[in-house]
Every structure is written in C-alpha cells, then in structure tokens.
Design a protein around this motif. Structure first.
Motif, PDB file in Angstrom:
ATOM      1  N   GLY A   1       9.505  82.807  30.193  1.00 29.73           N
ATOM      2  CA  GLY A   1       9.613  84.456  29.726  1.00 29.73           C
ATOM      3  C   GLY A   1      11.190  83.831  30.642  1.00 29.73           C
ATOM      4  N   ALA A   2      10.786  82.826  31.496  1.00 28.72           N
ATOM      5  CA  ALA A   2      12.934  82.521  32.448  1.00 28.72           C
ATOM      6  C   ALA A   2      13.642  81.670  31.076  1.00 28.72           C
ATOM      7  N   LEU A   3      12.781  81.687  30.199  1.00 27.55           N
ATOM      8  CA  LEU A   3      14.197  80.463  29.308  1.00 27.55           C
ATOM      9  C   LEU A   3      14.598  81.397  28.598  1.00 27.55           C
ATOM     10  N   ALA A   4      13.255  83.021  27.792  1.00 29.27           N
ATOM     11  CA  ALA A   4      14.251  83.296  26.894  1.00 29.27           C
ATOM     12  C   ALA A   4      15.030  84.481  27.837  1.00 29.27           C
ATOM     13  N   LEU A   5      14.892  84.836  28.667  1.00 28.50           N
ATOM     14  CA  LEU A   5      15.976  85.308  29.179  1.00 28.50           C
ATOM     15  C   LEU A   5      17.316  85.161  29.765  1.00 28.50           C
ATOM     16  N   VAL A   6      17.274  82.872  29.476  1.00 34.25           N
ATOM     17  CA  VAL A   6      18.007  82.202  29.787  1.00 34.25           C
ATOM     18  C   VAL A   6      18.864  82.394  28.350  1.00 34.25           C
ATOM     19  N   GLY A   7      18.304  82.056  27.820  1.00 38.80           N
ATOM     20  CA  GLY A   7      18.812  82.585  26.476  1.00 38.80           C
ATOM     21  C   GLY A   7      19.507  83.604  25.864  1.00 38.80           C
ATOM     22  N   LEU A   8      18.856  84.512  26.139  1.00 36.81           N
ATOM     23  CA  LEU A   8      19.199  86.052  25.850  1.00 36.81           C
ATOM     24  C   LEU A   8      20.820  86.149  26.984  1.00 36.81           C
ATOM     25  N   ALA A   9      20.793  85.116  27.916  1.00 41.61           N
ATOM     26  CA  ALA A   9      22.336  85.637  28.263  1.00 41.61           C
ATOM     27  C   ALA A   9      23.077  84.433  27.527  1.00 41.61           C
ATOM     28  N   ALA A  10      22.886  83.382  27.036  1.00 45.55           N
ATOM     29  CA  ALA A  10      23.575  82.357  26.479  1.00 45.55           C
ATOM     30  C   ALA A  10      23.857  83.019  25.274  1.00 45.55           C
ATOM     31  N   LEU A  11      23.115  83.691  24.306  1.00 48.34           N
ATOM     32  CA  LEU A  11      23.626  84.151  23.441  1.00 48.34           C
ATOM     33  C   LEU A  11      24.662  85.497  23.326  1.00 48.34           C
ATOM     34  N   VAL A  12      25.293  85.583  24.908  1.00 50.15           N
ATOM     35  CA  VAL A  12      25.790  86.961  24.756  1.00 50.15           C
ATOM     36  C   VAL A  12      27.311  86.013  25.281  1.00 50.15           C
ATOM     37  N   ALA A  13      26.520  85.010  26.261  1.00 51.76           N
ATOM     38  CA  ALA A  13      28.041  84.366  26.174  1.00 51.76           C
ATOM     39  C   ALA A  13      28.680  83.138  25.829  1.00 51.76           C
ATOM     40  N   VAL A  14      28.341  83.233  24.503  1.00 53.68           N
ATOM     41  CA  VAL A  14      29.053  82.322  23.290  1.00 53.68           C
ATOM     42  C   VAL A  14      30.165  83.265  23.001  1.00 53.68           C
ATOM     43  N   PHE A  15      29.930  84.703  23.311  1.00 62.41           N
ATOM     44  CA  PHE A  15      31.112  85.105  22.860  1.00 62.41           C
ATOM     45  C   PHE A  15      32.577  85.362  23.986  1.00 62.41           C
ATOM     46  N   ALA A  16      31.953  85.111  25.355  1.00 64.41           N
ATOM     47  CA  ALA A  16      33.107  85.000  26.377  1.00 64.41           C
ATOM     48  C   ALA A  16      33.721  83.462  26.750  1.00 64.41           C
ATOM     49  N   VAL A  17      32.674  82.787  25.556  1.00 64.39           N
ATOM     50  CA  VAL A  17      33.847  81.395  26.010  1.00 64.39           C
ATOM     51  C   VAL A  17      35.146  80.882  24.510  1.00 64.39           C
ATOM     52  N   ARG A  18      35.186  79.446  24.712  1.00 67.61           N
ATOM     53  CA  ARG A  18      35.428  79.356  23.763  1.00 67.61           C
ATOM     54  C   ARG A  18      35.460  77.926  23.047  1.00 67.61           C
TER      55      ARG A  18
END
Length: 239
Positions: free
Chosen positions: A97-114
């Motif tokens: 469950g914790a890793l799923a939350l980390v993955g979901l946050a990383a999915l959003v962060a993909v579009f915030a960084v370059r």
C-alpha cells in the motif's frame, strides 16, 4: 476589288502571360503538394502517455484496494471449540500500500519535472510497482498476522491459527504492482516526449508579461487586479 488574304486573317489571341493571367504551372511550377500527415513518433508518444496514465491509476487503485481485503483466514482452536480468524493485506504487510502511494505520487510528478528529473521520477515509479508486486507475492504465505489474530481471539500468547487458507488478493496486489511497473517503463522510454506542466510561475525577465509586454500597474483598490497579479505569480502587495 481584290482583298489580300492577310486581311481575312484573325489576330492571334494574346498569350496568357501577356493578358496578365498566369497559368497554374507557370505560377508555381515547383510548389510542393500539401499532404496531411501526422508524425508517427508523436502519435506513439501520445498513446504511450494514455497507457501510462491508465496503468498507473488502475495499478495503484488495485494495490490499495487489495491491501484492505482479507489475504488469509483460518481458525483458532480453543478448549471449547474453534474461532474463525482472518488477516487483511495491510495487517500482513504495509509495504504494498505504501509503495502504491509512492507510485501514484511519482506518476503525477512525472509531468512536473523535466529532463533528468523526469527520468529519476519515472524510475521511482517503476521501482515502486516492482517492489509492490514482489512484496505481495513474497508475503502471500506469511501467517504471522493470522497467528496474532488467533492469539488475540483465544487470549493465549502462543496460539496459532489452524486450517489456514490464502485468498487471491495478494495476487491481485501483485498485478496492480506490475501495472505500476509498466507505467514506469513507458515513462522511461517515452517520457521525454510528453508535455510538462505550465511554467506560468517561471517568469523570465521578471517584469515582462505574455508576448513580451509589461503587465499593467496593479490597482490595490480593485480586486480584479489583485487576482490577476496572483495568477501571474506576482506579489500584489509589492513587498
């Protein structure tokens, strides 16, 4: 009276060029034909973006839901009979469950960084999914939480659960983790061609507004000007 044959000859029509009209071939002999085509690489990148978003959202949702379901159940034997006990995924292990939350946050962060940051976040997304799948499968047969439930039900510190069975929810959590892994791999391969979040607050030059024009002076008495200044990322107070 004899007339010469030249008198009956009609004057030849003026060429199109002399009449001021250009033939299509003469007007643009080398004009290329306009053909509507789409860039195959760009189309593939858009499809990869849609697939990554779907895999990331569905995968994290599946892992989180599976972690809340019963992973194993059995019975706790007492002197007067037996009591049914069970253990959920989060009771068995909290890592998926914790890793799923980390993955979901990383999915959003993909579009915030370059650039390099996008590769780092994409790798984190892939590793989160892989970790969730591995942990869910490796802890599938762990009855530690089930034995703890049996000890609580019988009030005996060393009680263990008997006739234990495992449900399909650990496998479902592993499938969700693999979907997160797929989203991370797609981001690693195609992420450099995906769009990024708007950089409206990254104002080059400090004072220049859109299209190089300086913004209008802020009237502190007008709430409309204050909201527009905040929208441009400016401090309306002038501090």
């Amino acid at each position: 009276m004899n007339t010469s044959p030249a008198a009956h000859e009609q004057p030849a029509p003026a060429p199109a060029a002399e009449a001021g009209v250009l033939a299509p071939e003469a007007a643009a002999p080398d004009a290329p034909a306009v053909v509507g085509r789409t860039d195959p690489g760009r189309r593939t990148a858009h499809l990869a973006l849609a697939a990554a978003l779907a895999c990331g959202v569905v995968g994290s949702t599946v892992v989180l839901y599976a972690a809340s379901r019963t992973w194993s159940h059995g019975v706790a034997v007492t002197g007067g009979g037996s009591l049914p006990v069970h253990a959920t995924g989060s009771q068995t292990t909290a890592l998926p469950g914790a890793l799923a939350l980390v993955g979901l946050a990383a999915l959003v962060a993909v579009f915030a960084v370059r650039r390099i940051g996008r590769y780092v976040v994409s790798a984190l997304l892939a590793l989160s999914g892989l970790g969730a799948a591995v942990v869910a499968l490796s802890r599938r047969g762990d009855h530690g939480a089930l034995n703890a439930a049996a000890a609580t039900a019988t009030s005996l510190a060393h009680a263990t659960a008997a006739r234990t069975t495992v449900t399909f929810w650990p496998v479902a959590a592993a499938v969700g983790g693999l979907l997160l892994l797929v989203a991370g791999v797609l981001a690693l391969v195609w992420g450099s061609r995906w769009p990024a979040m708007s950089g409206r607050y990254e104002r080059a030059g400090g004072a220049a507004g859109p299209r190089g024009r300086a913004p209008k002076p802020i009237d502190p008495e007008r709430s409309e000007d204050l909201w527009k200044a905040l929208d441009r990322g400016e401090d309306p107070t002038g501090a």
